[in-house]
Design a protein around this motif. Structure first.
Motif, PDB file in Angstrom:
ATOM      1  N   SER A  22      -6.771   7.647   4.018  1.00 48.45           N
ATOM      2  CA  SER A  22      -6.726   7.649   2.558  1.00 48.45           C
ATOM      3  C   SER A  22      -7.591   8.719   1.932  1.00 48.45           C
ATOM      4  O   SER A  22      -7.672   8.801   0.723  1.00 48.45           O
ATOM      5  CB  SER A  22      -7.162   6.272   2.028  1.00 48.45           C
ATOM      6  OG  SER A  22      -8.505   6.029   2.391  1.00 48.45           O
ATOM      7  N   ALA A  23      -8.265   9.533   2.766  1.00 48.10           N
ATOM      8  CA  ALA A  23      -9.136  10.550   2.195  1.00 48.10           C
ATOM      9  C   ALA A  23      -8.305  11.604   1.482  1.00 48.10           C
ATOM     10  O   ALA A  23      -7.293  12.060   1.988  1.00 48.10           O
ATOM     11  CB  ALA A  23      -9.972  11.191   3.296  1.00 48.10           C
ATOM     12  N   ARG A  44      -8.911  10.229  -5.415  1.00 44.59           N
ATOM     13  CA  ARG A  44      -9.030   8.827  -4.993  1.00 44.59           C
ATOM     14  C   ARG A  44      -9.876   8.039  -5.995  1.00 44.59           C
ATOM     15  O   ARG A  44     -10.758   8.580  -6.647  1.00 44.59           O
ATOM     16  CB  ARG A  44      -9.667   8.721  -3.604  1.00 44.59           C
ATOM     17  CG  ARG A  44      -8.822   9.280  -2.479  1.00 44.59           C
ATOM     18  CD  ARG A  44      -9.533   9.149  -1.145  1.00 44.59           C
ATOM     19  NE  ARG A  44     -10.885   9.659  -1.202  1.00 44.59           N
ATOM     20  CZ  ARG A  44     -11.978   8.907  -1.048  1.00 44.59           C
ATOM     21  NH1 ARG A  44     -11.869   7.614  -0.828  1.00 44.59           N
ATOM     22  NH2 ARG A  44     -13.179   9.453  -1.110  1.00 44.59           N
ATOM     23  N   GLU A 103      -9.532   0.657  -2.261  1.00 45.69           N
ATOM     24  CA  GLU A 103      -9.617   2.111  -2.390  1.00 45.69           C
ATOM     25  C   GLU A 103      -8.207   2.672  -2.378  1.00 45.69           C
ATOM     26  O   GLU A 103      -7.403   2.343  -1.498  1.00 45.69           O
ATOM     27  CB  GLU A 103     -10.442   2.689  -1.237  1.00 45.69           C
ATOM     28  CG  GLU A 103     -10.706   4.171  -1.367  1.00 45.69           C
ATOM     29  CD  GLU A 103     -11.616   4.673  -0.261  1.00 45.69           C
ATOM     30  OE1 GLU A 103     -11.205   5.608   0.457  1.00 45.69           O
ATOM     31  OE2 GLU A 103     -12.728   4.125  -0.116  1.00 45.69           O
ATOM     32  N   VAL A 104      -7.888   3.499  -3.370  1.00 41.80           N
ATOM     33  CA  VAL A 104      -6.512   3.952  -3.583  1.00 41.80           C
ATOM     34  C   VAL A 104      -6.442   5.470  -3.457  1.00 41.80           C
ATOM     35  O   VAL A 104      -7.262   6.191  -4.036  1.00 41.80           O
ATOM     36  CB  VAL A 104      -6.006   3.536  -4.981  1.00 41.80           C
ATOM     37  CG1 VAL A 104      -4.536   3.914  -5.148  1.00 41.80           C
ATOM     38  CG2 VAL A 104      -6.203   2.041  -5.200  1.00 41.80           C
ATOM     39  N   ASP A 105      -5.430   5.929  -2.676  1.00 41.34           N
ATOM     40  CA  ASP A 105      -5.102   7.357  -2.629  1.00 41.34           C
ATOM     41  C   ASP A 105      -3.802   7.544  -3.402  1.00 41.34           C
ATOM     42  O   ASP A 105      -2.722   7.200  -2.900  1.00 41.34           O
ATOM     43  CB  ASP A 105      -4.931   7.824  -1.186  1.00 41.34           C
ATOM     44  CG  ASP A 105      -4.731   9.332  -1.089  1.00 41.34           C
ATOM     45  OD1 ASP A 105      -4.454   9.954  -2.134  1.00 41.34           O
ATOM     46  OD2 ASP A 105      -4.845   9.881   0.018  1.00 41.34           O
ATOM     47  N   ARG A 145      -2.031  10.025  -4.005  1.00 39.38           N
ATOM     48  CA  ARG A 145      -1.099  11.004  -3.435  1.00 39.38           C
ATOM     49  C   ARG A 145      -0.144  10.345  -2.447  1.00 39.38           C
ATOM     50  O   ARG A 145       1.057  10.632  -2.439  1.00 39.38           O
ATOM     51  CB  ARG A 145      -1.891  12.123  -2.752  1.00 39.38           C
ATOM     52  CG  ARG A 145      -1.045  13.200  -2.108  1.00 39.38           C
ATOM     53  CD  ARG A 145      -1.943  14.281  -1.518  1.00 39.38           C
ATOM     54  NE  ARG A 145      -2.925  13.701  -0.609  1.00 39.38           N
ATOM     55  CZ  ARG A 145      -2.679  13.450   0.676  1.00 39.38           C
ATOM     56  NH1 ARG A 145      -1.488  13.717   1.194  1.00 39.38           N
ATOM     57  NH2 ARG A 145      -3.625  12.943   1.442  1.00 39.38           N
ATOM     58  N   LEU A 184      -3.533   2.111   0.352  1.00 42.22           N
ATOM     59  CA  LEU A 184      -4.645   1.306  -0.146  1.00 42.22           C
ATOM     60  C   LEU A 184      -5.431   0.752   1.034  1.00 42.22           C
ATOM     61  O   LEU A 184      -4.846   0.305   2.034  1.00 42.22           O
ATOM     62  CB  LEU A 184      -4.157   0.137  -1.003  1.00 42.22           C
ATOM     63  CG  LEU A 184      -3.650   0.457  -2.414  1.00 42.22           C
ATOM     64  CD1 LEU A 184      -2.207   0.914  -2.385  1.00 42.22           C
ATOM     65  CD2 LEU A 184      -3.782  -0.761  -3.311  1.00 42.22           C
ATOM     66  N   GLU A 185      -6.736   0.785   0.935  1.00 40.41           N
ATOM     67  CA  GLU A 185      -7.624   0.148   1.892  1.00 40.41           C
ATOM     68  C   GLU A 185      -8.370  -0.952   1.148  1.00 40.41           C
ATOM     69  O   GLU A 185      -9.115  -0.677   0.201  1.00 40.41           O
ATOM     70  CB  GLU A 185      -8.598   1.153   2.503  1.00 40.41           C
ATOM     71  CG  GLU A 185      -7.914   2.181   3.394  1.00 40.41           C
ATOM     72  CD  GLU A 185      -8.919   3.092   4.089  1.00 40.41           C
ATOM     73  OE1 GLU A 185     -10.091   3.125   3.636  1.00 40.41           O
ATOM     74  OE2 GLU A 185      -8.542   3.759   5.065  1.00 40.41           O
ATOM     75  N   ARG A 188      -5.187  -2.208   5.582  1.00 39.28           N
ATOM     76  CA  ARG A 188      -4.580  -0.986   5.046  1.00 39.28           C
ATOM     77  C   ARG A 188      -3.080  -1.199   4.866  1.00 39.28           C
ATOM     78  O   ARG A 188      -2.398  -1.691   5.765  1.00 39.28           O
ATOM     79  CB  ARG A 188      -4.842   0.187   5.985  1.00 39.28           C
ATOM     80  CG  ARG A 188      -4.288   1.527   5.488  1.00 39.28           C
ATOM     81  CD  ARG A 188      -4.582   2.657   6.459  1.00 39.28           C
ATOM     82  NE  ARG A 188      -5.997   2.962   6.481  1.00 39.28           N
ATOM     83  CZ  ARG A 188      -6.815   2.701   7.505  1.00 39.28           C
ATOM     84  NH1 ARG A 188      -6.341   2.107   8.580  1.00 39.28           N
ATOM     85  NH2 ARG A 188      -8.085   3.017   7.466  1.00 39.28           N
TER      86      ARG A 188
END
Length: 720
Positions: free
Chosen positions: A365-366, A370, A448-450, A452, A456-457, A498
């Motif tokens: 998710s990096a 973010r 935690e949201v990416d 792109r 989600l984590e 995840r």
């Protein structure tokens, strides 16, 4: 009487005027009367010392109960106590009406009153005249009592200062309603105008910020705490010559200035002005004093409520997401609704935190842009819960901004809250009024949201699981791994789950107040929320409003106005939607994916529930039961005959009535399953037999590492 002759005795003069004298000492409970007073009371016409009970037996019970209030009012204002009394005979029949006038004093040491006064018979007035309405029949008393009851009810229901002033302006007092009023407050050593009625806008100018030392009636009332009654313009001018020109232009004839007192403290003054002359008899003063007391209580309550609302609004504004103009490709909506009682703020909160662009640990998710979504609930609905919420929210923001992973953020937050609670346990506020330790904790979900990739984590600390509304409208709870609520164990572990939010899907996270309010438990409340999510087709903002309105009425987004009904718990809800590309219609595919570990066999029941939710609109309930049975057998085959975890993928595709369910269970084991023929007493070996009998299609797919067992059910086969 010739000049130089001595004056007659006071008693002789009073007797000639048919006026009796009496003396009452409440400390001894004795009443001394002269001959005329005894006659007026219906007793033998001779001097006597009577017990209170003897005198009380000759008075109408309603009038006796009123005497105490009149005496207390007269002592407070330093005036005469005047009251009309109906005299009754030994058979409780009406005899006459007398007027009592006395000068009471109060002995603070003995907590007793002493009264010396007169009794004089009052002629019964003509029925229908103003005096008649105030005399023996008691109609004026009933009118006054009805007015005070109505006024008290209206003032008690007023929840703001403006409403209190509107109620006061509309009061219609029995026989002497004022046509103008003003409510004065204090700010430092000066008067302020809280509100006024009956004057033109701007007329209050000369009275605003008037020094308390000014020779003005309201200023004197605030200084001394004692009422001022001015029955005529001449009396006003002679007593307050300096400020009379300010009042003269309003062309009033009588004024009453009364203190607004709450809990022994004078908070301001109330002016009632009349265009007609008012004598301010004891009865009229009693009504005005009672109204002033009720008005003071109402203003105090309204001020407290407005302060609480202002605090609530400030705290709520602080809880709104603070990221900038929007998230590319995603929509975020949030609502907070406070509970209905007391301070309208509690331990629920949500937040949206921008995250650093890179971390020391490589994760899928990096990436730039973010952000983290946080939903939390500190136990309790009091100021301490709100304070802990604020501290915990700041701590979570700090840990997230440092770039920690979701599990590390919650672990650090739990340790932080545990330390705060431990420190509080050493203070005086660590116990409630019963001496019971104040044990607190907080549930939390951190995602935690990416934006792109939509990955989600999620880490969860005792909080309800997130809910996913798929692109076709199907709603599923998304099981996630979790740990203990924050603050219970400083060494708790919070595993990460995840998953990917696909285009067109919406994730909802909320506190339990949204689910359980209205007498619902977790199951029935979840069904209610699920129905709303499935039926609503709007964007995230509209859906957030629909959720709150369905539970409690209008949303409190950006405001914290009280809702129409009482709330049992705070509500916080946060929605994250991933936009579709272009104007694509809803896809005809829905799916769910989850892992069942060897160490967590209880997740088999979670997988069964997920499958039922995926098939919630399937045409046959028996078909759903069949699918759940086959899933259980397939998972049991992996858990019993291998030592690896199972990955469950369930997909529904096709048009309604012609849909296909495909369930695939994948594991990393090398051994392929074989169909056996178990005996009647065998406890296993029937799984593949059931799959072969009940599934429309099934098979085993070997993979590079491991295998997949799959089966399919066709909705159309139900009719065959």
């Amino acid at each position: 009487m010739r000049t130089g002759e001595p004056l007659p005795a006071v008693g002789d003069v009073l007797a000639a005027l048919a006026t009796g004298m009496w003396h009452w000492d409440t400390a001894t409970g004795l009443v001394s009367v002269d001959a005329e007073a005894a006659r007026l009371l219906g007793l033998p016409a001779e001097e006597a010392t009577l017990r209170e009970a003897q005198v009380r037996a000759r008075l109408h019970p309603v009038d006796w109960n009123e005497i105490t209030g009149v005496v207390q009012l007269a002592v407070a204002e330093g005036t005469l106590a005047e009251v009309r009394i109906r005299i009754m005979d030994e058979r409780n029949r009406f005899v006459r009406v007398v007027r009592s006038r006395s000068k009471p004093t109060f002995d603070a040491r003995k907590k007793a009153y002493k009264l010396i006064g007169t009794l004089q018979e009052v002629a019964e007035p003509t029925p229908g005249s103003p005096a008649g309405r105030r005399a023996v029949t008691g109609d004026w008393r009933r009118s006054r009592e009805a007015f005070l009851l109505d006024a008290g009810r209206a003032l008690a229901e007023a929840r703001s200062t403006a409403k209190v002033l509107r109620v006061a302006a509309g009061l219609s007092m029995p026989g002497f309603s004022p046509d103008g009023l003003a409510v004065f407050g204090m700010q430092g050593d000066r008067l302020t105008i809280i509100g006024h009625h009956g004057q033109r806008p701007g007329d209050e100018g000369p009275f605003v910020h008037m020094a308390l030392e000014t020779d003005y009636p309201a200023a004197e009332v605030v200084r001394t705490g004692r009422a001022v009654y001015l029955s005529s313009p001449g009396r006003y001018k002679s007593r307050y010559p300096l400020t009379w020109p300010l009042a003269e232009r309003f062309h009033r004839h009588s004024w009453a200035f009364l203190p607004l007192t709450v809990a022994g403290r004078t908070m301001g003054a109330w002016m009632a002005a009349f265009t007609h002359p008012v004598a301010f008899t004891p009865d009229e003063r009693s009504v005005l004093t009672t109204v002033a007391r009720m008005l003071a209580q109402a203003l105090s309550r309204a001020g407290t409520a407005e302060t609480e609302r202002e605090l609530s609004e400030g705290l709520q504004r602080a809880m709104m997401p603070t990221v900038g103009p929007g998230v590319p490709g995603m929509d975020v909506a949030a609502r907070y609704v406070p509970t209905g009682g007391g301070l309208q703020i509690g331990g629920d909160w949500y937040d949206m935190i921008p995250l650093p662009g890179a971390t020391s640990r490589s994760r899928t998710s990096a990436g730039p842009g973010r952000f983290a979504l946080v939903m939390g609930d500190v136990q309790g609905h009091d100021v301490r819960a709100a304070g802990l919420m604020g501290q915990l929210r700041i701590a979570l923001r700090a840990y997230a901004s440092e770039g920690h992973c979701p599990d590390a953020v919650l672990s650090r937050a739990s340790r932080f809250l545990h330390g705060v609670l431990a420190a509080g346990a050493d203070g005086e506020d660590a116990e409630d009024t019963d001496g019971v330790a104040d044990l607190r904790f907080a549930t939390c979900l951190y995602a935690e949201v990416d934006p792109r990739t939509g990955v989600l984590e999620v880490a969860r600390a005792g909080h309800p699981d997130p809910v996913i509304r798929m692109a076709d409208g199907t709603v599923l709870q998304r099981p996630t791994a979790g740990g203990l609520p924050l603050g219970i164990d400083p060494d708790s572990d919070y595993p990460i789950t995840r998953f990917t939010l696909e285009p067109g899907e919406t994730m909802m996270i909320c506190t339990d107040g949204l689910i359980e309010t209205g007498g619902h438990d977790l199951d029935t409340g979840w069904q209610r929320i699920r129905t709303i999510l499935e039926r609503h087709g709007g964007d995230a903002e509209e859906l957030a409003d629909a959720l709150v309105q369905a539970v409690h009425g209008p949303s409190s987004h950006h405001t914290t106005g009280p809702l129409a009904d009482r709330r049992e718990d705070d509500i916080a809800v946060l929605l994250l939607s991933r936009r579709r590309d272009g104007r694509a219609v809803r896809p005809r595919l829905r799916h769910t994916l989850m892992t069942v570990a060897q160490a967590e066999p209880e997740r088999v029941s979670v997988a069964r529930r997920q499958l039922r939710e995926l098939l919630h609109d399937w045409s046959s309930e028996e078909h759903v039961d069949t699918a759940v049975l086959l899933l259980s057998e397939t998972l049991a085959n992996v858990l019993l005959h291998t030592d690896v975890d199972a990955l469950v993928l369930a997909e529904v595709s096709g048009e309604r009535g012609e849909r296909r369910l495909r369930v695939q269970v994948t594991d990393a084991g090398d051994d392929l399953p074989h169909k056996r023929r178990p005996g009647e007493l065998a406890s296993s070996g029937r799984g593949l037999v059931l799959i072969e009998l009940l599934a429309d299609a099934w098979g085993v797919l070997p993979r590079g590492q491991g295998k997949s067992i799959w089966f399919e059910l066709y909705e159309a086969s139900v009719a065959r």
